[in-house]
Design a protein around this motif. Structure first.
Motif, PDB file in Angstrom:
ATOM      1  N   PRO A 183     124.900 107.276 -16.430  1.00 52.39           N
ATOM      2  CA  PRO A 183     124.720 106.222 -17.452  1.00 52.39           C
ATOM      3  C   PRO A 183     124.670 104.801 -16.901  1.00 52.39           C
ATOM      4  CG  PRO A 183     126.930 107.160 -17.575  1.00 52.39           C
ATOM      5  CD  PRO A 183     126.187 107.960 -16.548  1.00 52.39           C
ATOM      6  N   GLY A 184     124.588 104.647 -15.585  1.00 57.52           N
ATOM      7  CA  GLY A 184     124.524 103.317 -14.985  1.00 57.52           C
ATOM      8  C   GLY A 184     125.213 103.346 -13.630  1.00 57.52           C
ATOM      9  N   ALA A 234     119.779 103.183 -16.303  1.00 59.33           N
ATOM     10  CA  ALA A 234     120.354 103.843 -17.482  1.00 59.33           C
ATOM     11  C   ALA A 234     120.134 105.353 -17.424  1.00 59.33           C
ATOM     12  CB  ALA A 234     119.722 103.264 -18.749  1.00 59.33           C
ATOM     13  N   ASP A 238     119.772 109.435 -22.692  1.00 56.49           N
ATOM     14  CA  ASP A 238     120.106 108.661 -23.894  1.00 56.49           C
ATOM     15  C   ASP A 238     118.928 108.683 -24.856  1.00 56.49           C
ATOM     16  OD1 ASP A 238     122.543 107.945 -22.880  1.00 56.49           O
ATOM     17  OD2 ASP A 238     121.913 105.938 -22.229  1.00 56.49           O
ATOM     18  N   ALA A 241     116.203 105.616 -25.068  1.00 58.70           N
ATOM     19  CA  ALA A 241     116.626 104.715 -23.980  1.00 58.70           C
ATOM     20  C   ALA A 241     115.626 103.571 -23.751  1.00 58.70           C
ATOM     21  CB  ALA A 241     116.833 105.505 -22.692  1.00 58.70           C
ATOM     22  N   HIS A 245     116.429  99.400 -24.234  1.00 55.98           N
ATOM     23  CA  HIS A 245     116.396  98.395 -23.175  1.00 55.98           C
ATOM     24  C   HIS A 245     115.275  97.379 -23.369  1.00 55.98           C
ATOM     25  CE1 HIS A 245     119.778 100.110 -21.304  1.00 55.98           C
ATOM     26  NE2 HIS A 245     119.232 101.311 -21.364  1.00 55.98           N
ATOM     27  N   ASN A 252     124.833  99.468 -22.925  1.00 53.38           N
ATOM     28  CA  ASN A 252     124.144 100.661 -22.462  1.00 53.38           C
ATOM     29  C   ASN A 252     123.565 100.400 -21.079  1.00 53.38           C
ATOM     30  OD1 ASN A 252     122.068 102.851 -22.361  1.00 53.38           O
ATOM     31  ND2 ASN A 252     122.890 103.183 -24.413  1.00 53.38           N
ATOM     32  N   GLY A 253     123.935 101.220 -20.113  1.00 54.80           N
ATOM     33  CA  GLY A 253     123.384 101.084 -18.774  1.00 54.80           C
ATOM     34  C   GLY A 253     123.951  99.898 -18.010  1.00 54.80           C
TER      35      GLY A 253
END
Ligand code: ATP
Ligand code: MG
Length: 258
Positions: A183-184, A234, A238, A241, A245, A252-253
């Motif tokens: 997730p990052g 990211a 998700d 996603a 972004h 997120n991310g």
């Protein structure tokens, strides 16, 4: 041929390929909403799988695949063949114009061999001619880019993150999104860092907190950010996603900053 908008570069990691159906739907939605996406893909697990089938072990140094002549053949077949054409087929069959090309086509992405350390047929990008992707975008296609470039003596395998970062620079992308299987960027405790500065990234690299496949990703983000893009890492799993972004929704991310 210049385009009026600033493109968005999306890198679909080989590690995120299991989520490709949803990501490609997202991508088509982004294009329908008026964005100009360029898709760059990896394919690490596919290459590793096919190497195994011929009895070869995959080896990495700092996230880069050591590429002997036989591995280059497999990487070319997997990336510029199977993975690229399957992604294009999925998009086109769903009604989204998409056109696959490798960096070697027309020599639009040139590279030279990395010699320190010697990784075999692994290149670093020396130039990107944005004309082919601008022409494809102008003709209504999503360019789908395989990270095989043209070196001085033939083909070179380039990490797809590096290719995505250099394309983002060459086209003046507004945004570069890496979709992967985490997730990052995680800190030493395993917590995702929402915003990562260049200095923090360097320190985490030196301490070994940023390792393996995350090294070229962060490096590519810093290269793109330097040229004025926003860069995010990211989770490809998700839902929505890309849209998240593009809108720049928080929480997120990991966003990489200078
Ligand atoms: N600090 C970190 N935070 C998060 N992930 C990290 C970190 N350091 C190393 N990694 C590793 O980086 C991996 C993502 O890079 P990887 O190269 O495997 O995927 P990808 O680039 O999406 O796929 P491909 O290389 O096939 O295109 C994660 O699965 C994780 O194991
Ligand atoms: Mg990778």
């Amino acid at each position: 041929m210049a385009t009026t908008r600033r493109p968005v570069v999306i890198k679909l990691g080989g590690a995120a390929l299991p989520h490709r159906e949803a990501v490609l739907r997202d991508l088509a939605a982004a294009r329908a909403a008026g964005l100009e996406p360029i898709l760059v893909h990896g394919g690490g697990p596919v290459i590793t799988d096919w190497l195994k089938r011929i009895g070869k072990q995959a080896t990495f140094v700092d996230g880069l695949r050591v590429t002997d002549a036989e591995t280059l053949e497999v990487a070319t077949m997997a990336l510029a063949g199977k993975v690229n054409k399957e992604l294009v087929a999925t998009l086109v069959l769903a009604g989204t114009p998409a056109f696959g090309l490798a960096g070697a086509d027309g020599g639009w992405i040139r590279a030279r061999r990395i010699t320190e350390p010697d990784l075999g047929f692994v290149g670093e990008v020396t130039s990107v001619d944005p004309a082919p992707v601008h022409a494809l975008i102008a003709a209504g296609y999503i360019p789908v880019v395989a990270p095989i470039a043209l070196g001085d003596d033939g083909l070179l395998n380039i990490n797809a993150d590096t290719v995505a970062g250099e394309i983002a620079r060459a086209v003046g992308a507004a945004l570069l999104i890496f979709l992967t299987d985490v997730p990052g960027v995680k800190d030493g405790t395993g917590t995702v860092v929402p915003v990562l500065s260049a200095a923090d990234a360097r320190a985490m690299r030196d301490s070994g907190t940023i390792a393996g496949g995350m090294i070229p990703k962060v490096q590519a983000c810093l290269r793109a950010v330097e040229a004025g893009a926003r860069a995010v890492i990211a989770d490809g799993g998700d839902p929505g996603a890309i849209g998240i972004h593009v809108r720049g929704d928080a929480g997120n991310g990991t966003t990489i900053e200078r």
